[in-house]
Motif scaffolding. Structure first.
Motif, PDB file in Angstrom:
ATOM      1  N   ILE A 235      66.053  31.524  -0.507  1.00  0.00           N
ATOM      2  CA  ILE A 235      65.372  30.762   0.520  1.00  0.00           C
ATOM      3  C   ILE A 235      65.329  29.164   0.344  1.00  0.00           C
ATOM      4  CG2 ILE A 235      62.990  30.501   1.381  1.00  0.00           C
ATOM      5  CD1 ILE A 235      62.458  33.367   0.981  1.00  0.00           C
ATOM      6  N   ASP A 236      65.101  28.845  -1.026  1.00  0.00           N
ATOM      7  CA  ASP A 236      64.951  27.331  -1.301  1.00  0.00           C
ATOM      8  C   ASP A 236      66.155  26.619  -0.965  1.00  0.00           C
ATOM      9  OD1 ASP A 236      65.695  26.913  -4.457  1.00  0.00           O
ATOM     10  OD2 ASP A 236      65.602  28.916  -4.027  1.00  0.00           O
ATOM     11  N   PRO A 237      66.164  25.650  -0.595  1.00  0.00           N
ATOM     12  CA  PRO A 237      67.412  24.656  -0.337  1.00  0.00           C
ATOM     13  C   PRO A 237      68.103  24.296  -1.503  1.00  0.00           C
ATOM     14  CG  PRO A 237      65.085  23.795   0.913  1.00  0.00           C
ATOM     15  CD  PRO A 237      65.026  24.804  -0.043  1.00  0.00           C
TER      16      PRO A 237
ATOM     17  N   SER B 172      68.762  26.202  -4.351  1.00  0.00           N
ATOM     18  CA  SER B 172      69.431  27.227  -4.733  1.00  0.00           C
ATOM     19  C   SER B 172      70.568  27.487  -3.349  1.00  0.00           C
ATOM     20  CB  SER B 172      68.762  28.669  -4.808  1.00  0.00           C
ATOM     21  OG  SER B 172      67.613  28.418  -5.845  1.00  0.00           O
ATOM     22  N   ARG B 173      70.298  27.495  -2.389  1.00  0.00           N
ATOM     23  CA  ARG B 173      71.240  27.573  -1.299  1.00  0.00           C
ATOM     24  C   ARG B 173      72.416  26.559  -1.397  1.00  0.00           C
ATOM     25  NH1 ARG B 173      69.413  30.640   3.158  1.00  0.00           N
ATOM     26  NH2 ARG B 173      70.775  29.664   4.693  1.00  0.00           N
TER      27      ARG B 173
ATOM     28  N   ASN C 269      72.425  33.779  -9.409  1.00  0.00           N
ATOM     29  CA  ASN C 269      71.226  34.122  -8.439  1.00  0.00           C
ATOM     30  C   ASN C 269      70.956  35.469  -9.149  1.00  0.00           C
ATOM     31  OD1 ASN C 269      69.981  33.527  -5.933  1.00  0.00           O
ATOM     32  ND2 ASN C 269      70.697  35.369  -5.076  1.00  0.00           N
TER      33      ASN C 269
END
Length: 207
Positions: free
Chosen positions: A91-93, A95-96, A150
């Motif tokens: 979800i968090d930018p 990590s993406r 992840n």
């Protein structure tokens, strides 16, 4: 995250019988539990309907009603957004973005070596060494989380695991100290969803 067994709207996927990029899309579909029609194609002799649908004749090609998509990354991200459960990106930018950079690295530096490793000769042997060294240089990343960078399965794993599956058939052997890479692959290989993602030709790559 377990690979899902849920069934969704039927799509059509044009895929080669043994292709690291097509396998990536099939693994995403297995993770999402999406039902689809699989059309296996000889890339050297694309059928007329694929030629009509995709001007590049490239594989994989995904057809969702009136929408035709190609280019693996485009197809992968579309499927993750089209079928949001389970999500295959965090979800968090931050990590993406980190996972997207990892996928870019795979696409640019690792996956092209798969085709180069095929066959024999100095060029193939050099490609095997480059692939082996690249994976070993990334060894700490395989130790950082249960999946690649992840805690749950992501689009990065779907890009990477088809490569790991093919290592024996490519003649790429990893040393004992690389057990984190081997263990990573085996965790996913044991999932029934991964088995569903394989064509009959790909199943033979590890027989």
């Amino acid at each position: 995250m377990a690979l899902s067994t849920r069934s969704r709207t039927i799509l059509t996927l044009y895929s080669a019988r043994d292709c690291v990029h097509c396998h990536r899309v099939r693994l995403i579909l297995a993770a999402k539990g999406v039902s689809y029609e699989l059309i296996l194609v000889d890339p050297a002799r694309p059928p007329e309907d694929l030629i009509d649908l995709n001007p590049t004749h490239s594989l994989p090609t995904l057809v969702d009603r009136d929408l035709v998509l190609y280019e693996t990354t485009v197809v992968a991200e579309y499927l993750d957004e089209r079928y949001p459960h389970p999500p295959l990106m965090p979800i968090d930018p931050l990590s993406r973005a980190r996972l997207r950079l990892a996928i870019v690295r795979m696409e640019r530096d690792w996956l092209p070596l798969v085709e180069q490793c095929a066959g024999s000769g100095k060029n193939s042997e050099a490609a095997r060494k480059r692939l082996r060294d690249a994976l070993l240089s990334a060894l700490p990343l395989f130790k950082a989380a249960k999946f690649f960078l992840n805690p749950e399965l992501s689009l990065a794993d779907c890009a990477l695991v088809p490569l790991i599956w093919r290592l024996p058939s490519l003649g790429v052997s990893l040393p004992r100290e690389a057990h984190a890479i081997t263990d990573y692959g085996e965790r996913i290989f044991r999932n029934p969803g991964f088995t569903r993602s394989l064509t009959s030709d790909e199943k033979l790559l590890r027989d």
